[in-house]
Every structure is written in structure tokens, then in C-alpha cells.
Design a protein around this motif. Structure first.
Motif, PDB file in Angstrom:
ATOM      1  N   GLN A  35       0.838  -1.207   0.000  1.00 44.02           N
ATOM      2  CA  GLN A  35       0.000   0.000   0.000  1.00 44.02           C
ATOM      3  C   GLN A  35       0.875   1.260   0.000  1.00 44.02           C
ATOM      4  O   GLN A  35       0.556   2.234  -0.655  1.00 44.02           O
ATOM      5  N   LYS A  39       0.795   4.004  -2.893  1.00 50.72           N
ATOM      6  CA  LYS A  39       0.370   5.362  -2.563  1.00 50.72           C
ATOM      7  C   LYS A  39       1.496   6.371  -2.756  1.00 50.72           C
ATOM      8  O   LYS A  39       1.267   7.479  -3.215  1.00 50.72           O
ATOM      9  N   ASP A  67      -7.274  -5.321   0.119  1.00 52.40           N
ATOM     10  CA  ASP A  67      -6.075  -4.467   0.071  1.00 52.40           C
ATOM     11  C   ASP A  67      -5.436  -4.282   1.448  1.00 52.40           C
ATOM     12  O   ASP A  67      -4.290  -3.848   1.546  1.00 52.40           O
ATOM     13  N   GLN A  68      -6.201  -4.595   2.511  1.00 50.53           N
ATOM     14  CA  GLN A  68      -5.668  -4.393   3.862  1.00 50.53           C
ATOM     15  C   GLN A  68      -5.122  -5.674   4.486  1.00 50.53           C
ATOM     16  O   GLN A  68      -4.646  -5.659   5.615  1.00 50.53           O
ATOM     17  N   LYS A 111      -9.244  -2.008  -8.701  1.00 50.02           N
ATOM     18  CA  LYS A 111     -10.242  -1.941  -7.631  1.00 50.02           C
ATOM     19  C   LYS A 111     -10.882  -0.563  -7.598  1.00 50.02           C
ATOM     20  O   LYS A 111     -10.246   0.438  -7.930  1.00 50.02           O
TER      21      LYS A 111
HETATM   22 MG    MG Z   1      -7.339   1.697   0.693  1.00 52.89          MG
END
Ligand code: MG
Ligand code: ATP
Length: 332
Positions: A108, A112, A149-150, A195
Motif C-alpha cells: 500500500q 500510494k 487491500d488491507q 479496484k
Molecule cells: Mg485503501
């Protein structure tokens, strides 16, 4: 009762359909079976630049939407992360237990920081998964309802809980991700290979729950499908249609098999028209309820204050135990 904990960012104004189906729906369900803690994670929001007035408004807006979606302050603890200072405190401890290489492997962060420009990424963005570890461990959570995603962050949480327990003695519950496979990844309506995401989706592919219902209907009707005509679930060959079937099935309770049968011999147009109606029926009362909470900030703030008080009682106890195990001299 087992404990559940999850957090959601207040950054985009409206939650989107992926947030709702992948996470918030499970928050609502787990109120029945778990001692559930849910928070609006404003500390996480500031890992990227925020306008202060917008952050304040979006935090209340996020809480209002969670209540509108069905969180009941009588049956769960709903609060704002910054109201519970133990998050930042245990976050520091977890920072000191995490390897630099280990943190560098979080996908992530890679995604990001690439999106924001690698040289502009903050240290906060780099360490946010570790703050998330503290978020979860403070409440001795058993289950962490999140989207796919987590998953990696919950794995990191498990590793750090075990590491701390191994080094200092049994302190933290080792949590498990609570991921509902069918809805763990809702896709962008215009590009079903990515997503649905507030930061990465195309505007037309992102269904915001607070959009005008008319806009929502339009987005559903112009969803990308494929050149075939058969309506069947096949995530590999027919990702667009399959995504629509997943959304339809989850919102109505109809099984995928029911839907395949219902639309046998019918075209994509029929499916989309019906799903647009289902979506409009869902978002219309959701918008009204959200607005009702926003119109009464006093009540909203007092719900959050009560939630923070309940959350702090639990978090403070866990932090005190962790500090003691670490060898900090008690302050009294
Ligand atoms: Mg997210
Ligand atoms: P960002 O792109 O900035 O990460 P996001 O759209 O993923 O934003 P978050 O606030 O990070 O939104 O996610 C809140 C919750 O919603 C998390 O539990 C996340 O796993 C879940 N979630 C987000 N997008 C989806 C999706 N497309 N399908 C299923 N669950 C999702």
C-alpha cells in the motif's frame, strides 16, 4: 464476546460502494456477534496533505455515513482516532519493533507513494501500517473487517503482536483479518481490472454513496461489460459483468445463481437497468439519513465523545500493560 476493530479514512467526503460492500457492511453485521470498535482514522488522513476545514468536515461526514449505514452507538463503539491518544503512543512502541525492511515491503505504501510522487511521500505515510498495528492491538481485537487491500497490514499486525508477546510476555491478542471473499474487491465500473478506489478510480467508475441518485444510475448504466452477451459469473473472462452481479447479489440477497437464471436470454441492458434501480433504492435513504446526522452536529459530536470515552477505557488498559512489560517506570 470476541472483539472486532476497524477504521476508515475521512478523506474523500463520500464513501464509495467498495468501502460499503467490502468493509462497512461487515461492520454493521459484526455488531451482532462482536464487541465492536469502529473509528474514523483522522491520524491516518494526515499522512497526505489535508485542508484543516475539510478534514474537520470530512471526519463528521464519515461518522454520519457510518451511522447512516447502520452502525448503532448502543451496540458498538464509534469514535474518532485522535480522541484516543493511546493510538499515537502505542504506535511509537510498534515503530520501535518493526524492521525498516519489513515496513518497506508494504505494498500500500509503494502504491500510494508512487501516486503522490515518491519524493513527496511523508514518513507518516511510510509508517501508517504500523500505526494501524497499534490501532488493532489496543483493543485486543480478534477480528478485523477489511477489504483485500488491507490483508497485508493485518498480517503485519499478527507478526508484531507475536513478536511483542514473545519478547515481553503475553500482552496482545493476535488478530485475524475478517474478509468476505465475494466482496473483498469491488472493481471500478469503467475498468474492471482495477479496484474501485477513491484515489485511483476513474470518476465514472467510482460509485460514491453520496452522489445524486441520478448520477449513480447513470454510472451503473454505462458500466463497462464485454462484447459477449451472456450474463454469467466468470471473474476471469467476464470481470465487468461479474462485478455487477456481485454488487447486485450483495445488495439484494439474491444468489448469483438466481441472477444468472433471472437474466438468461436477456441482455446487459436489462441487468444494468435493474441494478441501477437497486442502487438508487439503496443510496436514496442513505443520503437522507447521512444528512439528518449532519444537520445535528451536537448529537453527532456527543455520540463520538461517548464512543471515545468507551474506547479510551480499553485502550488505556492495554497501553498501561504494554508500557509495564516494556520496563517503563510507572508515572505516579
Ligand atoms: Mg485503501
Ligand atoms: P485509497 O485508495 O486512498 O486507499 P480506498 O478507496 O481504498 O482509498 P480506504 O479508506 O483505504 O478506501 O478503505 C476503507 C475500507 O474499505 C478498507 O477496509 C478497504 O479494504 C475497503 N475497500 C476499499 N476499496 C475497496 C474495494 N474496491 N472493494 C472492497 N473493499 C474495499
Amino acid at each position: 464476546r470476541p472483539r472486532a476493530l476497524s477504521g476508515i479514512q475521512p478523506t474523500a467526503g463520500s464513501f464509495h460502494l467498495g468501502n460499503y460492500l467490502g468493509a462497512i457492511r461487515q461492520y454493521v453485521a459484526l455488531q451482532e456477534t462482536h464487541d465492536a470498535f469502529y473509528m474514523v482514522v483522522d491520524l491516518h488522513a494526515i499522512t497526505v496533505p489535508q485542508d484543516p476545514a475539510e478534514l474537520r468536515a470530512n471526519t463528521r461526514l464519515a461518522a454520519a455515513q457510518l451511522l447512516a449505514a447502520g452502525l448503532d452507538p448502543e451496540r458498538c463503539t464509534l469514535f474518532v482516532q485522535s480522541h484516543v491518544p493511546e493510538h499515537a503512543q502505542l504506535g511509537w512502541v510498534m515503530n520501535c519493533l518493526t524492521g525498516f525492511g519489513e515496513a518497506s515491503r508494504m505494498t500500500q505504501f509503494k502504491d500510494k507513494s508512487a501516486r503522490h510522487g515518491a519524493d513527496r511521500a511523508t514518513v507518516g505515510l511510510f509508517t501508517y501500517p504500523i500505526l494501524q498495528v497499534a490501532d488493532i492491538l489496543l483493543y485486543q481485537a480478534d477480528a478485523v473487517p477489511v477489504g483485500e487491500d488491507q490483508r497485508q497490514h493485518v498480517e503485519l499486525t499478527r507478526d508484531l503482536a507475536e513478536r511483542f508477546n514473545g519478547r515481553f510476555g503475553e500482552t496482545f491478542t493476535v488478530p485475524a483479518p475478517y474478509i468476505v471473499k465475494e466482496v473483498a474487491k469491488i472493481y471500478d465500473l469503467q475498468d474492471p481490472s482495477i479496484k474501485m478506489s477513491k484515489s485511483a478510480s476513474t470518476p465514472k467508475g467510482l460509485v460514491n454513496l453520496l452522489d445524486e441518485p441520478k448520477t449513480t444510475a447513470k454510472k451503473v448504466k454505462s458500466a463497462v461489460t464485454d462484447t459477449d452477451t451472456v450474463i454469467r459469473f466468470d471473474a476471469e473472462e467476464k470481470p465487468g459483468v461479474s462485478n455487477l452481479l456481485t454488487i447486485y447479489s450483495t445488495l439484494t440477497g439474491a444468489t448469483i445463481a438466481d441472477l444468472e437464471q433471472k437474466y438468461e436470454g436477456k441482455g446487459y441492458g436489462a441487468l444494468k437497468t435493474d441494478l441501477a434501480e437497486v442502487m438508487v433504492d439503496f443510496v436514496t435513504p442513505f443520503r437522507v439519513r447521512t444528512q439528518e446526522y449532519l444537520d445535528d452536529t451536537e448529537t453527532l459530536d456527543s455520540i463520538l465523545a461517548k464512543g471515545a470515552e468507551k474506547a479510551r477505557a480499553v485502550a488505556a488498559e492495554t497501553l498501561a500493560d504494554a508500557y509495564d512489560k516494556l520496563g517503563f517506570v510507572p508515572a505516579k
